[in-house]
Motif scaffolding. Sequence first.
Motif, PDB file in Angstrom:
ATOM      1  N   GLN A  24     -10.428   1.729   8.134  1.00 32.93           N
ATOM      2  CA  GLN A  24      -9.012   1.438   7.322  1.00 32.93           C
ATOM      3  C   GLN A  24      -9.062   2.621   6.525  1.00 32.93           C
ATOM      4  O   GLN A  24     -10.280   3.054   5.976  1.00 32.93           O
ATOM      5  N   ILE A  25      -7.620   2.586   6.022  1.00 37.88           N
ATOM      6  CA  ILE A  25      -7.483   3.597   5.135  1.00 37.88           C
ATOM      7  C   ILE A  25      -6.684   2.818   3.617  1.00 37.88           C
ATOM      8  O   ILE A  25      -5.831   2.195   3.898  1.00 37.88           O
ATOM      9  N   ALA A  26      -7.408   2.772   2.569  1.00 33.44           N
ATOM     10  CA  ALA A  26      -6.936   2.245   1.423  1.00 33.44           C
ATOM     11  C   ALA A  26      -6.116   3.436   0.705  1.00 33.44           C
ATOM     12  O   ALA A  26      -6.481   4.398   0.559  1.00 33.44           O
ATOM     13  N   THR A  27      -4.926   2.869   0.299  1.00 39.22           N
ATOM     14  CA  THR A  27      -3.964   3.758  -0.422  1.00 39.22           C
ATOM     15  C   THR A  27      -3.262   3.305  -1.822  1.00 39.22           C
ATOM     16  O   THR A  27      -3.271   1.975  -1.753  1.00 39.22           O
ATOM     17  N   THR A  28      -2.920   3.975  -2.552  1.00 38.50           N
ATOM     18  CA  THR A  28      -2.316   3.652  -3.596  1.00 38.50           C
ATOM     19  C   THR A  28      -1.162   4.517  -4.377  1.00 38.50           C
ATOM     20  O   THR A  28      -1.543   5.851  -3.987  1.00 38.50           O
ATOM     21  N   GLU A  29      -0.442   4.058  -4.888  1.00 41.91           N
ATOM     22  CA  GLU A  29       0.712   5.070  -5.647  1.00 41.91           C
ATOM     23  C   GLU A  29       1.335   4.437  -6.683  1.00 41.91           C
ATOM     24  O   GLU A  29       1.811   3.227  -6.425  1.00 41.91           O
ATOM     25  N   GLY A  30       1.456   5.148  -7.914  1.00 41.99           N
ATOM     26  CA  GLY A  30       1.972   4.600  -8.758  1.00 41.99           C
ATOM     27  C   GLY A  30       2.188   5.581  -9.885  1.00 41.99           C
ATOM     28  O   GLY A  30       2.111   6.926  -9.691  1.00 41.99           O
ATOM     29  N   ALA A  31       2.270   5.185 -11.386  1.00 40.57           N
ATOM     30  CA  ALA A  31       2.385   6.048 -12.340  1.00 40.57           C
ATOM     31  C   ALA A  31       1.214   6.931 -12.461  1.00 40.57           C
ATOM     32  O   ALA A  31       1.128   8.052 -13.067  1.00 40.57           O
ATOM     33  N   ALA A  32       0.089   6.418 -12.098  1.00 41.29           N
ATOM     34  CA  ALA A  32      -1.263   7.108 -12.310  1.00 41.29           C
ATOM     35  C   ALA A  32      -1.486   8.370 -11.170  1.00 41.29           C
ATOM     36  O   ALA A  32      -2.244   8.978 -11.340  1.00 41.29           O
ATOM     37  N   GLY A  33      -0.594   8.114 -10.168  1.00 41.82           N
ATOM     38  CA  GLY A  33      -0.712   8.991  -8.926  1.00 41.82           C
ATOM     39  C   GLY A  33      -1.014   8.562  -7.718  1.00 41.82           C
ATOM     40  O   GLY A  33      -0.812   7.206  -7.514  1.00 41.82           O
ATOM     41  N   ARG A  34      -1.207   9.298  -6.588  1.00 40.81           N
ATOM     42  CA  ARG A  34      -1.310   8.882  -5.220  1.00 40.81           C
ATOM     43  C   ARG A  34      -2.741   9.208  -4.953  1.00 40.81           C
ATOM     44  O   ARG A  34      -3.515  10.232  -5.215  1.00 40.81           O
ATOM     45  N   ARG A  35      -3.093   8.169  -4.113  1.00 39.75           N
ATOM     46  CA  ARG A  35      -4.726   8.278  -3.652  1.00 39.75           C
ATOM     47  C   ARG A  35      -4.836   7.447  -2.389  1.00 39.75           C
ATOM     48  O   ARG A  35      -4.310   6.665  -2.097  1.00 39.75           O
ATOM     49  N   GLY A  36      -5.901   8.238  -1.399  1.00 41.70           N
ATOM     50  CA  GLY A  36      -6.059   7.333  -0.330  1.00 41.70           C
ATOM     51  C   GLY A  36      -7.598   7.609  -0.063  1.00 41.70           C
ATOM     52  O   GLY A  36      -8.215   8.746  -0.145  1.00 41.70           O
ATOM     53  N   ALA A  37      -8.131   6.735   0.776  1.00 45.37           N
ATOM     54  CA  ALA A  37      -9.523   7.035   0.977  1.00 45.37           C
ATOM     55  C   ALA A  37      -9.961   5.976   2.299  1.00 45.37           C
ATOM     56  O   ALA A  37      -9.587   4.888   2.490  1.00 45.37           O
ATOM     57  N   THR A  38     -10.714   6.642   3.121  1.00 43.38           N
ATOM     58  CA  THR A  38     -11.042   6.006   4.383  1.00 43.38           C
ATOM     59  C   THR A  38     -12.240   5.042   3.963  1.00 43.38           C
ATOM     60  O   THR A  38     -13.027   5.243   3.014  1.00 43.38           O
ATOM     61  N   VAL A  39     -12.164   3.743   4.475  1.00 41.34           N
ATOM     62  CA  VAL A  39     -13.223   2.670   4.027  1.00 41.34           C
ATOM     63  C   VAL A  39     -13.691   1.760   5.322  1.00 41.34           C
ATOM     64  O   VAL A  39     -12.728   1.404   6.366  1.00 41.34           O
ATOM     65  N   PHE A 102      -1.597  14.277   6.983  1.00 39.61           N
ATOM     66  CA  PHE A 102      -2.031  13.635   8.345  1.00 39.61           C
ATOM     67  C   PHE A 102      -1.125  12.141   8.516  1.00 39.61           C
ATOM     68  O   PHE A 102      -1.322  11.201   7.615  1.00 39.61           O
ATOM     69  N   GLY A 103      -0.665  11.984   9.597  1.00 39.21           N
ATOM     70  CA  GLY A 103       0.041  10.768   9.719  1.00 39.21           C
ATOM     71  C   GLY A 103       1.564  10.774   9.337  1.00 39.21           C
ATOM     72  O   GLY A 103       1.859  11.559   8.603  1.00 39.21           O
ATOM     73  N   ARG A 104       2.139   9.371   9.477  1.00 38.49           N
ATOM     74  CA  ARG A 104       3.634   9.185   8.922  1.00 38.49           C
ATOM     75  C   ARG A 104       3.604   8.287   8.123  1.00 38.49           C
ATOM     76  O   ARG A 104       3.027   7.073   8.475  1.00 38.49           O
ATOM     77  N   TRP A 105       4.087   8.338   6.911  1.00 40.97           N
ATOM     78  CA  TRP A 105       3.728   7.345   5.966  1.00 40.97           C
ATOM     79  C   TRP A 105       5.212   6.734   5.333  1.00 40.97           C
ATOM     80  O   TRP A 105       6.193   7.379   5.640  1.00 40.97           O
ATOM     81  N   THR A 106       5.172   5.535   4.953  1.00 43.16           N
ATOM     82  CA  THR A 106       6.329   5.046   4.439  1.00 43.16           C
ATOM     83  C   THR A 106       5.764   3.877   3.232  1.00 43.16           C
ATOM     84  O   THR A 106       4.469   3.915   3.051  1.00 43.16           O
ATOM     85  N   THR A 107       6.407   2.930   2.787  1.00 45.02           N
ATOM     86  CA  THR A 107       5.885   1.796   1.828  1.00 45.02           C
ATOM     87  C   THR A 107       6.564   0.629   2.438  1.00 45.02           C
ATOM     88  O   THR A 107       7.584   0.334   3.178  1.00 45.02           O
ATOM     89  N   LEU A 108       6.052  -0.443   1.830  1.00 47.44           N
ATOM     90  CA  LEU A 108       6.545  -1.795   2.013  1.00 47.44           C
ATOM     91  C   LEU A 108       6.915  -2.224   0.724  1.00 47.44           C
ATOM     92  O   LEU A 108       7.514  -1.778  -0.046  1.00 47.44           O
ATOM     93  N   ALA A 109       6.366  -3.488   0.192  1.00 42.93           N
ATOM     94  CA  ALA A 109       6.618  -3.884  -1.025  1.00 42.93           C
ATOM     95  C   ALA A 109       6.205  -3.313  -2.468  1.00 42.93           C
ATOM     96  O   ALA A 109       6.956  -3.371  -3.258  1.00 42.93           O
ATOM     97  N   THR A 110       5.074  -3.033  -2.477  1.00 35.35           N
ATOM     98  CA  THR A 110       4.409  -2.479  -3.697  1.00 35.35           C
ATOM     99  C   THR A 110       4.491  -0.996  -4.055  1.00 35.35           C
ATOM    100  O   THR A 110       4.176  -0.576  -5.030  1.00 35.35           O
ATOM    101  N   GLY A 111       5.189  -0.297  -2.939  1.00 33.79           N
ATOM    102  CA  GLY A 111       4.975   1.230  -3.037  1.00 33.79           C
ATOM    103  C   GLY A 111       3.914   2.045  -2.641  1.00 33.79           C
ATOM    104  O   GLY A 111       3.874   3.114  -2.623  1.00 33.79           O
ATOM    105  N   ALA A 112       2.830   1.197  -2.422  1.00 33.27           N
ATOM    106  CA  ALA A 112       1.576   2.061  -1.940  1.00 33.27           C
ATOM    107  C   ALA A 112       1.898   2.475  -0.435  1.00 33.27           C
ATOM    108  O   ALA A 112       2.460   1.959   0.237  1.00 33.27           O
TER     109      ALA A 112
END
Length: 164
Positions: A24-39, A102-112
């Motif tokens: 899986q790839i865990a992702t986040t985005e918000g005021a602190a910035g954007r991050r993603g990591a394979t888990v 890498f990959g195509r990205w969008t968002t759903l409810a949270t903005g991640a």
Amino acid sequence: MLKRSIVEPRSYREAMSLFAGAVQIATTEGAAGRRGATVIAACSVSDDPPTVLVCLNRRSPANDLFVTNGVFALNTLGEPHAEVAHAFSGLAGLDADGRFGFGRWTTLATGAPVLEDAIAVFDCEVVEAKDVATHRVLFGKVVGLRIGDDLKPLIYHKRAYHFL
């Protein structure tokens, strides 16, 4: 009296490499910035309310963004995503912009960020974070969900990607 064996970290990691896990790839985005990591360490906790958990290495200060932003998405990868998984693994030495190239990205409810063609996406609000040894366990209430195409799942086993 029971004998206790001492489990060395290196031996433990070797044994865990034999544990096959969904990638899986865990992702986040918000005021602190954007991050993603394979888990690999991610799973369901409950279906009422829908809750998942993901374990992130605390040795990487960039993983603090998940808690600070308070949101994350868990993107379940399939057969065509091995290159994306490698990009987000940290082994390629890419920064956040390079990883999200890498990959195509969008968002759903949270903005991640969510991978458009992921097998499944769990879009979450962090409800609890618990530090355990070298990792931080994030519990996320699923507030958005998308089920993608029926792809063969990407599995990590013996330090390599495989398809089920």
